[in-house]
Each structure stands twice: as structure tokens, then as C-alpha cells.
Design a protein around this motif. Structure first.
Motif: not given
Length: 164
Positions: A58-61, A92-95, A135-136
Motif C-alpha cells: 500500500a506504500q510506494n518504494d 539515482d533511483t527507480v520509483d 530498496f528504500e
């Protein structure tokens, strides 16, 4: 220790968790089919792709970084088509938005991949190697990457021609 026993040992310690035949679970994320394409002898760069990374949570990473013992460093790269020109650059990242999936496929006109720099040896069809993904939210997880020649005809450039 051979690779099969090493993978079985990692499975037993919960360091990697298979979901399907070639999927890995990382918290609410599912990493589907990590693969690399073979490289030509002497080529010092390669790339890792994924069929998808699914965020079932349910949350973005976000994918923050990666590392592997087969290369000196790994960068996240974005490919983007601008007219007739394909441009690639480090990001920097991949949403990884909640309840969605992101494709990191070979031959895609727009998307991401992991760029391997200073390979220690050529990537050969049939080889396997580990990649740690950070991963964040989901933390650090190791996946096993299969080296394979792409099966789709006409969609991918020949092995060894991954250029920047």
C-alpha cells in the motif's frame, strides 16, 4: 561449494526467497525474472534487467542501488527515446509506486536497467550470479541473475552491443 548448493544454503537461511521458478520476494515487492544478456569477450560493461518489479504493498518504494561481485560497480540507468535517438543516463533511483509494476526489460524503448561496469569476466549464456538490491522500504535483498540470450526476435540488439 558449487552454485546450486550455495543457492540452496541461501534459501535455507532466508537470504533469498523464491516466489516462483525465477521470482524473488523482497517485503511487499516481487522481483520477476532477473536476467542479463551475454557479453562479447573483452567487453567490460553489461546490463541486468527484470521482467517486472511488482509492488503489491500500500506504500510506494524505490530501488536505491545495487551491487554484484561480478562487476566493480552497478548504476541504475534510464533509457529514453528522443525521436530517432535512444539516450541512456545514470539516475539515482527507480520509483516503485504502490499496487503497480515497473518493467525493466531488455530492448524496451523507454525504461530502466542496471548497468554493470568493469566486469571481471564476460557474461556467458547459462551463467548465474547474485545481485544485491537496496530498496528504500523493503531493505536489502539478494536475487540470482540468469545470463540468457533474449528470445524475442527483432526487439533486441545483438549480444555485446549495449552501448552508451
Amino acid at each position: 561449494m558449487n552454485r546450486r548448493l550455495m543457492v540452496l544454503g541461501l534459501l535455507g537461511f532466508g537470504l533469498i526467497a523464491p516466489v516462483g521458478a525465477h521470482d524473488f520476494k523482497a517485503g511487499e515487492l516481487r522481483v520477476d525474472h532477473p536476467y542479463a544478456t551475454p557479453t562479447a569477450p573483452g567487453l567490460k560493461t553489461g546490463a541486468v534487467y527484470f521482467r517486472t518489479i511488482k509492488n503489491r504493498g500500500a506504500q510506494n518504494d524505490r530501488l536505491l542501488s545495487a551491487s554484484t561481485p561480478v562487476a566493480a560497480r552497478v548504476e541504475i540507468h534510464r533509457m529514453q527515446t528522443d525521436g530517432d535517438v535512444m539516450r541512456m543516463r545514470a539516475v539515482d533511483t527507480v520509483d516503485l509506486p504502490a499496487k503497480s509494476e515497473v518493467k525493466l526489460r531488455h530492448g524496451a524503448q523507454d525504461g530502466h536497467h542496471l548497468m554493470l561496469w568493469d566486469l571481471k569476466a564476460p557474461l556467458k549464456d547459462g551463467d548465474r550470479f547474485p545481485v544485491k538490491l537496496r530498496f528504500e522500504r523493503a531493505g536489502v535483498h539478494e536475487v540470482m541473475v540468469w545470463v540468457q540470450t533474449p528470445r524475442r526476435s527483432g526487439a533486441a540488439s545483438p549480444a555485446g552491443e549495449h552501448k552508451h
